[in-house]
Design a protein around this motif. Structure first.
Motif, PDB file in Angstrom:
ATOM      1  N   ASP A  83       0.387 -30.996  17.633  1.00 33.49           N
ATOM      2  CA  ASP A  83      -0.843 -31.445  18.271  1.00 33.49           C
ATOM      3  C   ASP A  83      -1.793 -31.907  17.177  1.00 33.49           C
ATOM      4  O   ASP A  83      -1.617 -31.589  16.009  1.00 33.49           O
ATOM      5  N   ASP A  84      -2.765 -32.691  17.590  1.00 32.74           N
ATOM      6  CA  ASP A  84      -3.772 -33.201  16.664  1.00 32.74           C
ATOM      7  C   ASP A  84      -3.151 -33.874  15.448  1.00 32.74           C
ATOM      8  O   ASP A  84      -3.559 -33.620  14.312  1.00 32.74           O
ATOM      9  N   VAL A  85      -2.159 -34.717  15.649  1.00 26.43           N
ATOM     10  CA  VAL A  85      -1.560 -35.466  14.547  1.00 26.43           C
ATOM     11  C   VAL A  85      -2.493 -36.606  14.175  1.00 26.43           C
ATOM     12  O   VAL A  85      -2.930 -37.370  15.033  1.00 26.43           O
ATOM     13  N   GLN A  86      -2.823 -36.695  12.884  1.00 26.77           N
ATOM     14  CA  GLN A  86      -3.718 -37.741  12.391  1.00 26.77           C
ATOM     15  C   GLN A  86      -3.055 -38.488  11.245  1.00 26.77           C
ATOM     16  O   GLN A  86      -2.694 -37.872  10.237  1.00 26.77           O
ATOM     17  N   ALA A 142      -2.491 -38.335   3.597  1.00 28.23           N
ATOM     18  CA  ALA A 142      -1.984 -39.410   4.446  1.00 28.23           C
ATOM     19  C   ALA A 142      -1.804 -38.967   5.895  1.00 28.23           C
ATOM     20  O   ALA A 142      -2.070 -39.738   6.807  1.00 28.23           O
ATOM     21  N   THR A 143      -1.350 -37.738   6.114  1.00 29.24           N
ATOM     22  CA  THR A 143      -1.111 -37.248   7.480  1.00 29.24           C
ATOM     23  C   THR A 143      -1.488 -35.782   7.550  1.00 29.24           C
ATOM     24  O   THR A 143      -1.187 -35.011   6.638  1.00 29.24           O
ATOM     25  N   ARG A 144      -2.138 -35.435   8.656  1.00 27.08           N
ATOM     26  CA  ARG A 144      -2.508 -34.042   8.903  1.00 27.08           C
ATOM     27  C   ARG A 144      -2.124 -33.731  10.348  1.00 27.08           C
ATOM     28  O   ARG A 144      -2.285 -34.570  11.232  1.00 27.08           O
ATOM     29  N   ALA A 145      -1.621 -32.519  10.566  1.00 28.45           N
ATOM     30  CA  ALA A 145      -1.247 -32.114  11.927  1.00 28.45           C
ATOM     31  C   ALA A 145      -1.259 -30.602  12.018  1.00 28.45           C
ATOM     32  O   ALA A 145      -1.327 -29.901  11.007  1.00 28.45           O
TER      33      ALA A 145
END
Length: 157
Positions: A83-86, A142-145
């Motif tokens: 969830d909340d993948v950015q 680069a990516t947060r989740a």
């Protein structure tokens, strides 16, 4: 061909191995961190400019989550949800990335993870030096989740 008794020593396995063959399992302790680093091969580029799709990072999140479950529970576990993948910055072929999972909450069978992918080195190749690369002064997020993994309960043992 070597003469008997002069080659490397090999102990044959006789019969099945009994019991689990595992290293130390620390148990699910909030704050446990697992980190992997990986070179992003050019075969992963899908878009112009050598861009890599977001699924590449999600796959790496699965790898650190698997190691987390092995370390904390002695089982590979399974990803139940993200969830909340950015997606915050591009990942490109030729980059070196660092992927980090931190255990932030523990349920009976669920484990909640905070996940980050950072670019630590960037390919900077040109026609004169196609393999050129630079270490970044500050890793680029680069990516947060966040995600949840599940492990078998005691009844599965």
């Amino acid at each position: 061909m070597t003469a008997p008794g002069t080659g490397p020593s090999v102990s044959p396995v006789v019969g099945p191995v009994v019991g689990p063959v595992v290293g130390p399992v620390v148990g699910p302790v909030v704050g446990t961190v697992v980190t992997h680093r990986r070179y992003v091969a050019h075969s992963h580029a899908h878009y112009a400019g050598g861009l890599v799709d977001g699924a590449f990072g999600l796959g790496l999140f699965g790898d650190v989550a698997t190691e987390m479950c092995i370390r904390t529970d002695g089982d590979e576990g399974l990803f139940a949800s993200y969830d909340d993948v950015q997606f915050l910055a591009p990942v490109r072929a030729g980059d070196v990335v660092e992927v980090r999972a931190e255990l932030v909450a523990v349920g009976r069978r669920s484990r909640r993870l905070a996940l980050e992918l950072r670019v630590v080195a960037r390919g900077a190749g040109t026609h004169g030096r196609p393999g050129a690369a630079v270490l970044l002064d500050e890793p680029l997020l680069a990516t947060r989740a966040s995600g949840t993994v599940v492990v078998p309960g005691p009844e599965a043992a």
